[in-house]
Design an enzyme around this catalytic site. Sequence first.
Site, mmCIF file in Angstrom:
data_model
loop_
_atom_site.group_PDB
_atom_site.id
_atom_site.type_symbol
_atom_site.label_atom_id
_atom_site.label_comp_id
_atom_site.label_asym_id
_atom_site.label_seq_id
_atom_site.Cartn_x
_atom_site.Cartn_y
_atom_site.Cartn_z
ATOM 1 N N CYS A 113 38.019 2.972 34.573
ATOM 2 C CA CYS A 113 36.551 2.982 34.713
ATOM 3 C C CYS A 113 36.087 4.045 35.705
ATOM 4 O O CYS A 113 34.917 4.452 35.696
ATOM 5 C CB CYS A 113 36.065 1.616 35.162
ATOM 6 S SG CYS A 113 36.555 0.298 34.043
ATOM 7 N N HIS A 252 29.143 1.749 38.521
ATOM 8 C CA HIS A 252 29.856 1.391 37.289
ATOM 9 C C HIS A 252 29.321 0.043 36.810
ATOM 10 O O HIS A 252 29.214 -0.911 37.575
ATOM 11 C CB HIS A 252 31.356 1.309 37.582
ATOM 12 C CG HIS A 252 32.135 0.670 36.479
ATOM 13 N ND1 HIS A 252 32.014 1.064 35.178
ATOM 14 C CD2 HIS A 252 33.030 -0.362 36.493
ATOM 15 C CE1 HIS A 252 32.811 0.321 34.418
ATOM 16 N NE2 HIS A 252 33.430 -0.554 35.196
ATOM 17 N N ASN A 282 30.642 -3.570 29.623
ATOM 18 C CA ASN A 282 31.439 -2.632 30.419
ATOM 19 C C ASN A 282 32.038 -1.582 29.473
ATOM 20 O O ASN A 282 32.908 -1.901 28.662
ATOM 21 C CB ASN A 282 32.548 -3.423 31.119
ATOM 22 C CG ASN A 282 33.408 -2.556 32.022
ATOM 23 O OD1 ASN A 282 33.390 -1.331 31.920
ATOM 24 N ND2 ASN A 282 34.170 -3.194 32.893
#
Length: 325
Positions: A113, A252, A282
């Site tokens: 990520c 994020h 996500n």
Amino acid sequence: MKKAVILGTGSSLPERILTNAELEQVVDTSDEWVTSRTGIRMRRIAGTNEQNYQLATSAGRRALADAGIQPEELDLIVVATISPHMIMPSTACFVQAELGAVNAFAYDINAACAGFTYGLDLARNYIHSRPDMKILLIGAETLSARVNWADRNTCVLFGDGAGAAVLSGCGDGRGIFGTNLHADGRLWKLLFMDSPESRNPDLQREDWQGAFIQMNGSDIFKYAVRLMAESVNSLLTSHAIGVDDISLMIPHQANIRILKNLRDRLGVPEEKVFINVDKYGNTSAASIPIALDEANRQGRLVRGKIVLLCTFGGGLTWGSLLMRW
Ligand code: ACO
């Protein structure tokens, strides 16, 4: 000295929306559980002609249009991804061919990520040594192909999409001016996606369970909040910048509870934190560039003002970045 400035942004999301209500038909879960634990209401799922490199290309094309730059002007294409179209060649090579960016060299990076933020640091360093370089940085994921759709602990969390930015050197004081990046490979077991099973019998492992995402959610939650907060505080201190100086924070997009905890620890007001996790879930390396593009197109990025990114992912990898937009 010229700094690496983002000249344009773009993003691309699959058409198909998968709601929490639909997920109730797939695993033993409920809209109420997913929304209250994660803030995620829906996610996008890639379909025909929405392979990782195709989403990446379309996000890249939009970023180039926003920057007013032709594909042939690009010197480098970097794609951050953990769900590449193929292992070889890189997704970046597919994008290079699709765009006709014949003068660019191209490769992928994997920092889970944190990939896009790591990539911005990489672009910044290229541009320090060659300020005229034009770099297309993309974060692209088709995680729907990499989750175990029988595992309710993970399949509800992730989504597909791509975001991109074009960078080059600029001498007007704007640009990336600070990064704080970390990794701790000792904690890899908290969040990982295994490779396909080995074709070499001698390298086959007894602990291999499948080539999909596996996670220890509660530990990830605690590390994410603590390590992102430490990184941001350390970065702000090293540049003598206070929270009040930040015009927009783009974290994020993992989980609304992680983001609320982080926001409270840092003392950043709600209106200064960009959130779209409710719409896309996500999207790993694509999460920050999709958010960056949405913030850009909504006029929330003001020329000359300070933008803070912070990120966390498998590895573990994490960090933060400051730029003057
Ligand atoms: N629906 C219903 N129940 C579920 C689901 C689901 N989708 N998933 C798990 N559960 C169950 C578990 O089986 C467990 O049941 P049990 O107690 O009978 O064993 C129970 O819910 C756990 O409940 P809680 O302890 O309340 O769950 P928690 O509050 O820890 O929330 C969550 C779980 C959402 C995974 C949380 O730990 C989290 O957000 N972690 C961070 C994970 C993350 O964001 N990962 C993304 C990758 S890392 C990154 O990008 C930052």
